[in-house]
Design a protein around this motif. Structure first.
Motif, short mmCIF file in Angstrom:
data_model
loop_
_atom_site.label_atom_id
_atom_site.label_comp_id
_atom_site.label_asym_id
_atom_site.label_seq_id
_atom_site.Cartn_x
_atom_site.Cartn_y
_atom_site.Cartn_z
N PRO A 1 0.49 -1.36 -0.16
CA PRO A 1 -0.20 -0.24 -0.11
C PRO A 1 1.01 1.21 -0.03
CG PRO A 1 -0.77 -1.88 1.47
CD PRO A 1 0.56 -2.04 0.94
N SER A 2 1.95 1.06 0.22
CA SER A 2 2.75 2.23 0.55
C SER A 2 3.81 2.62 -0.70
CB SER A 2 3.57 2.58 1.91
OG SER A 2 4.43 1.13 0.65
N SER A 3 3.61 2.00 -1.47
CA SER A 3 4.49 1.77 -2.83
C SER A 3 3.14 2.74 -3.95
CB SER A 3 4.53 0.52 -3.71
OG SER A 3 4.51 1.12 -4.62
N SER B 1 2.49 1.16 -6.93
CA SER B 1 1.34 0.12 -6.87
C SER B 1 -0.13 0.70 -6.85
CB SER B 1 1.56 -0.80 -5.37
OG SER B 1 2.78 -1.78 -4.98
N ARG B 2 -0.05 1.43 -6.52
CA ARG B 2 -0.97 2.48 -6.56
C ARG B 2 -1.76 2.92 -8.33
NH1 ARG B 2 1.54 4.56 -1.92
NH2 ARG B 2 1.48 6.69 -2.71
N LYS B 3 -1.02 2.87 -8.49
CA LYS B 3 -1.02 3.60 -10.07
C LYS B 3 -1.37 2.42 -10.75
CE LYS B 3 3.15 6.95 -10.59
NZ LYS B 3 4.12 7.57 -10.63
N ALA B 4 -0.19 1.04 -10.59
CA ALA B 4 -0.68 -0.34 -11.31
C ALA B 4 -2.46 -0.39 -11.27
CB ALA B 4 0.09 -1.11 -11.10
N ARG B 5 -3.06 0.33 -9.56
CA ARG B 5 -4.65 -0.54 -9.44
C ARG B 5 -4.99 0.63 -10.19
NH1 ARG B 5 -4.68 1.35 -4.64
NH2 ARG B 5 -4.49 -0.52 -3.24
N ALA B 6 -5.16 1.66 -9.67
CA ALA B 6 -5.34 3.04 -10.90
C ALA B 6 -5.92 2.57 -12.27
CB ALA B 6 -4.81 3.84 -10.61
N ARG C 1 -3.58 -8.03 -3.36
CA ARG C 1 -3.22 -8.89 -2.19
C ARG C 1 -2.41 -8.05 -1.51
NH1 ARG C 1 -0.71 -14.79 -1.98
NH2 ARG C 1 0.10 -14.67 0.35
N ASN C 2 -2.27 -7.49 -0.62
CA ASN C 2 -1.17 -6.70 -0.36
C ASN C 2 -0.35 -7.98 0.49
OD1 ASN C 2 0.13 -6.00 1.65
ND2 ASN C 2 -1.69 -4.66 2.52
N ILE C 3 0.87 -7.98 -0.23
CA ILE C 3 2.23 -8.87 0.45
C ILE C 3 2.60 -8.30 1.42
CG2 ILE C 3 2.46 -9.60 -2.13
CD1 ILE C 3 3.93 -8.65 -2.72
N LYS C 4 1.83 -7.10 1.38
CA LYS C 4 2.87 -6.66 3.30
C LYS C 4 2.38 -7.55 4.60
CE LYS C 4 5.35 -3.38 3.77
NZ LYS C 4 6.86 -3.81 4.10
N SER C 5 0.85 -7.53 4.30
CA SER C 5 0.37 -7.83 5.45
C SER C 5 -0.45 -9.28 5.19
CB SER C 5 -1.04 -7.40 5.52
OG SER C 5 -1.56 -7.70 4.65
N LYS C 6 0.02 -9.57 3.77
CA LYS C 6 -0.09 -11.09 3.23
C LYS C 6 1.25 -11.61 2.36
CE LYS C 6 -3.04 -15.32 2.25
NZ LYS C 6 -4.08 -15.41 1.15
N PRO C 7 1.92 -11.95 3.52
CA PRO C 7 3.38 -12.36 2.38
C PRO C 7 3.63 -13.70 1.34
CG PRO C 7 4.63 -11.94 4.49
CD PRO C 7 2.39 -12.13 4.55
N LEU C 8 4.23 -14.01 0.26
CA LEU C 8 4.43 -14.54 -0.43
C LEU C 8 4.78 -15.89 -0.07
CD1 LEU C 8 5.41 -12.66 -3.96
CD2 LEU C 8 2.93 -13.80 -3.17
N LEU D 1 12.07 -8.04 0.14
CA LEU D 1 13.20 -8.16 -0.91
C LEU D 1 12.46 -7.61 -2.54
CD1 LEU D 1 15.57 -10.86 -0.24
CD2 LEU D 1 16.31 -8.92 -0.19
N ILE D 2 10.88 -8.26 -2.67
CA ILE D 2 10.64 -8.02 -3.84
C ILE D 2 10.23 -6.73 -4.34
CG2 ILE D 2 8.35 -9.03 -4.82
CD1 ILE D 2 8.56 -10.90 -2.61
N LYS D 3 10.18 -6.56 -5.57
CA LYS D 3 9.71 -5.46 -5.57
C LYS D 3 8.26 -5.33 -6.28
CE LYS D 3 14.01 -4.94 -9.54
NZ LYS D 3 14.42 -5.70 -10.80
N ARG D 4 7.79 -4.18 -6.53
CA ARG D 4 6.46 -3.88 -5.72
C ARG D 4 6.01 -3.40 -7.32
NH1 ARG D 4 8.12 -5.02 -0.80
NH2 ARG D 4 8.37 -3.01 -0.51
#
Length: 132
Positions: free
Chosen positions: A8-10, A13-18, A30-37, A89-92
Motif C-alpha cells: 500500500p505504501s508503494s 502499486s497505487r498507479k497499477a491499481r488505478a 493482494r497486499n503482500i506486506k500483510s499477507k506475504p508470499l 526483497l520483492i519489487k512491487r
C-alpha cells in the motif's frame, strides 16, 4: 484472472491499481506486506520471469543492502527461502496472469494486460491517424 500484488505504501502499486481499474480490467489484489508470499507462490512468479531473480528482487532495497548477499551464488531454493524470510526483497507491484508478468509499474508494458481486441482496435486507430 490477473493478480496484482502490492504494498500500500508503494506509489507504483497505487498507479497499477488505478490503471487496471481505469481500463475496466478485472483483477485480484493482494497486499503482500500483510499477507506475504509463500514458497510455492514465489516459485510461480519466478517461472514467469525472463531474467529470474533479477526481475523480482529489489537490489536497491534496504533489506538487500543489509544482507550482503550475492544472488548469483544462491540456488533457487535458497533464493525462495530468502524471499519468504525477507518479503521486502520483492519489487512491487507484481502483475501477472497464467502467461504474463510485469514487475513494477511501466505505462507501456502494463498494456500487455489489455485484451487483444482492445489492443488491436487501438492499433488500427493509431494507424488511421498516421495515414490521414
Amino acid at each position: 484472472m490477473i493478480n496484482l500484488y502490492i504494498a500500500p505504501s508503494s506509489a507504483s502499486s497505487r498507479k497499477a491499481r488505478a490503471w487496471l481499474k481505469g481500463h475496466d480490467i478485472a483483477f485480484r489484489e493482494r497486499n503482500i506486506k500483510s499477507k506475504p508470499l509463500n514458497a510455492a507462490e514465489i516459485k510461480q512468479i519466478l517461472r514467469l520471469t525472463e531474467n529470474g531473480s533479477e526481475d523480482i528482487i529489489s537490489t536497491r532495497s534496504n533489506v538487500f543492502k543489509q544482507l550482503h548477499v550475492d544472488l548469483d551464488t544462491l540456488s533457487v531454493s535458497q533464493l525462495v527461502d530468502l524471499v519468504v524470510k525477507y518479503p521486502d526483497l520483492i519489487k512491487r507491484p507484481i502483475i501477472f496472469d497464467d502467461k504474463r508478468l510485469e514487475v513494477g509499474y511501466n505505462e507501456e508494458e502494463i498494456r500487455r494486460f489489455l485484451p487483444r481486441d482492445v489492443r488491436t482496435a487501438e492499433l488500427h486507430h493509431l494507424e488511421s491517424q498516421l495515414s490521414s
